[in-house]
Design a protein around this motif. Structure first.
Motif, short mmCIF file in Angstrom:
data_model
loop_
_atom_site.label_atom_id
_atom_site.label_comp_id
_atom_site.label_asym_id
_atom_site.label_seq_id
_atom_site.Cartn_x
_atom_site.Cartn_y
_atom_site.Cartn_z
N ASN A 321 -0.50 4.97 3.18
CA ASN A 321 -0.17 3.61 3.97
C ASN A 321 -0.36 2.51 3.31
O ASN A 321 0.22 1.46 3.16
CB ASN A 321 -0.55 3.83 5.56
N GLU A 322 -1.74 2.48 2.77
CA GLU A 322 -2.36 1.19 1.97
C GLU A 322 -1.24 1.05 0.89
O GLU A 322 -0.95 -0.18 0.45
CB GLU A 322 -3.63 1.70 1.60
N PHE A 323 -0.89 2.13 0.11
CA PHE A 323 -0.05 2.04 -0.91
C PHE A 323 1.21 1.49 -0.48
O PHE A 323 1.71 0.66 -1.35
CB PHE A 323 0.14 3.41 -1.83
N LEU A 324 1.87 1.88 0.61
CA LEU A 324 3.08 1.51 1.05
C LEU A 324 3.12 -0.14 1.02
O LEU A 324 4.18 -0.75 1.08
CB LEU A 324 3.68 2.35 2.14
N THR A 325 2.07 -0.51 1.97
CA THR A 325 1.82 -1.82 2.28
C THR A 325 1.77 -2.92 0.95
O THR A 325 2.47 -3.64 0.76
CB THR A 325 0.63 -2.22 3.15
N ILE A 326 1.02 -2.34 -0.02
CA ILE A 326 0.96 -2.84 -1.27
C ILE A 326 2.00 -3.15 -2.04
O ILE A 326 2.60 -4.01 -2.62
CB ILE A 326 -0.08 -2.49 -2.17
#
Length: 542
Positions: A321-326
């Protein structure tokens, strides 16, 4: 004819076994029957208890009371019966002896190694005519062992319920609290973590849960490193020396007055996760307790494994999710000015711009908008899974909101060759989060236009009791019944991505937003007959 021979009905002579041989065989059978019996078998006369036929099952073998001690006086057997039970047992025994009836009593009997165990006596008076009162022949059944077995099974069942948790630390703490005093007087568990000790807890008499004493910690660490079980059925000075502990630790164990000590490794497949210790002050631990402890250690290992796998999965989801947000933000940053520049160029175009260039610019704009929608979906799903959805409710006219969504979908409608038919009351007002509800209906409408290309799409809304119901129906390819629940999952779709674009996030976002609003979404479809998506909203009209 020999008196041991008898003619059979056919007139032939059949040998008859001599009485002495038959008696010997019957006695052998009787001895074998007693030997196969797990109960103590005894007989008593007016002189007191006498030795039974099978020594291994004798009163002496179990209680330690010798035959001489048994026969020292008629009531000598009471010496190994609990003081609180003696008067009752002697009264029942005397009555059966005097009256010739049956005798049955439950009481506590001292085993030769010290502890009291609960037993049941069952006796029958045997009288030989002309020889007075005769004897009482009976058995002593050890019911304590059966009860302990039931307690062990019940404890393992209760332990499994506690360990059916993804919070291993809390589950283990509850487990040691359950174990005292149900199965032992001291109970400790130590589980290795990624950096040293991960879980370290113990319980002592009274159910107090605390960190294990240093002596326990050393024993737990030793077993968790070696993988070898430590079992002391009797904790004596020799046993303490074998533990390899210092004087202070041994002194602490002496003060506890331990009778038995058991430490088993907690192992998952080939990996040592930690160790578990059990100790008693009265009842000696037996091999059955060792087997139970080993089974319990296996269940603890499974619970710890499951908790760690869950934690790893949660961490992987967090990183994703952190990757998707970034990634979404990074993609959105150059995409926004790109679309703005395309729009500026489109507005400044005049008749001198060649048609082929107009077409190319239009294709760039459509693909840019499509990419923008995909990025918005990625950003939306990352927000849904990393934080709680915060609703901002306001007064909303449902028909007006649906009309706005339909207007914004006009370009997609034209491209897909569809018409949109809308039907509902002119005014249906409720209190909802406007932006979230717009996103839900837009996703359902875009889904209907995508899979129902070339056919009409129907949007309706109405009141149903205390709810408002919105339905979006297409006449497209439909959905197999087995896929109708799965399509609401993240990155799920009912058809191949090669034929229909997108990430498979639209319906996942719909369900997440709908449930956050206290509403429900469902689908009714058959292959080739289109699909109807229904959203039922709680209606709080003003």
């Amino acid at each position: 004819m020999n008196e041991d021979d008898r003619p059979d009905p056919k007139g032939e002579t059949t040998p008859v076994e001599p009485a002495s041989n038959a008696t010997s065989r019957d006695e052998a059978r009787f001895r074998a029957l007693i030997a196969a019996n797990s109960d103590i078998v005894w007989e008593a006369d007016e002189g007191g208890l006498v030795a039974p036929l099978v020594e291994e099952r004798s009163w002496e073998a179990f209680t330690g009371q010798t035959v001489a001690e048994q026969r020292s006086r008629p009531d000598a057997f009471l010496d190994v019966i609990h003081p609180d039970d003696r008067e009752r047992i002697w009264r029942a025994f005397s009555e059966a002896w005097a009256e010739g009836g049956n005798y049955e009593c439950e009481y506590r009997l001292r085993r030769r190694d010290g502890p009291w165990v609960r037993v049941v006596d069952r006796g029958v008076s045997v009288r030989v005519p002309g020889e007075g009162r005769g004897e009482i022949v009976g058995t002593t059944q050890i019911v304590e062992d059966a009860r302990r077995a039931e307690e062990r099974m019940r404890f393992l069942l209760d332990a499994s319920k506690l360990l059916f948790s993804l919070d291993a630390a809390t589950a283990v703490e509850d487990l040691v609290r359950l174990g005292v005093p149900e199965i032992c007087d001291w109970f400790a568990v130590s589980i290795k973590g990624d950096e040293g000790v991960g879980i370290r807890t113990s319980a002592r008499p009274g159910g107090t849960v605390e960190a294990p004493h240093d002596a326990y910690s050393k024993l737990l660490r030793s077993v968790s490193e070696s993988g070898r079980t430590l079992f002391l059925p009797l904790v004596d000075e020799e046993g303490l020396r074998k533990l390899g502990l210092g004087k202070e630790d041994c002194a602490w164990l002496r003060e506890l007055g331990l009778r038995s000590l058991l430490v088993v490794p907690i192992r998952s497949r080939e990996h040592l996760l930690g160790a578990m210790a059990m100790a008693t002050t009265q009842r000696p631990l037996q091999l059955e307790d060792l087997e139970m402890a080993q089974e319990l250690a296996r269940r603890i290992a499974a619970a710890v494994d499951n908790a760690r796998l869950y934690a790893d999965a949660q961490e992987a989801i967090r990183l994703r999710n952190e990757f998707l947000t970034i990634a979404s933000h990074e993609l959105k940053t150059p995409l926004t000015p790109f679309l703005l520049q395309l729009e500026a160029i489109r507005r400044r175009m005049d008749e001198r711009v060649p048609e082929w260039l107009r077409d190319k610019l239009q294709i760039l704009r459509k693909q840019g908008l499509r990419l923008s929608r995909l990025v918005d979906q990625l950003l939306g799903v990352s927000k849904l899974t990393t934080s709680e959805i915060v609703l901002e409710e306001e007064r909303v006219d449902l028909g007006e909101l649906i009309g706005d969504v339909i207007d914004r979908a006009d370009e997609l409608r034209i491209r897909q060759g569809c018409t949109i038919e809308a039907d509902g009351p002119e005014r249906l007002v409720g209190k909802w989060d406007r932006s979230r509800l717009e996103q839900v209906i837009a996703n359902l409408l875009n889904n209907a236009l995508k899979y129902g290309a070339g056919a009409p799409v129907h949007v309706s809304w109405d009141v149903d009791g205390e709810s408002a119901v919105v339905k979006v129906r297409d006449e497209g390819i439909g959905i197999e019944r087995g896929d109708q629940e799965r399509i609401f999952g993240r990155f799920e779709r009912a058809v191949s991505a090669r034929h229909y674009g997108g990430f498979g996030l639209g319906l996942f976002i719909v369900r997440q937003l709908v449930e956050a609003m206290g509403a429900t979404v469902s689908v009714d479809s058959e292959p080739g007959a289109g699909a109807t998506f229904s959203v039922t909203l709680p209606l709080a009209r003003e």
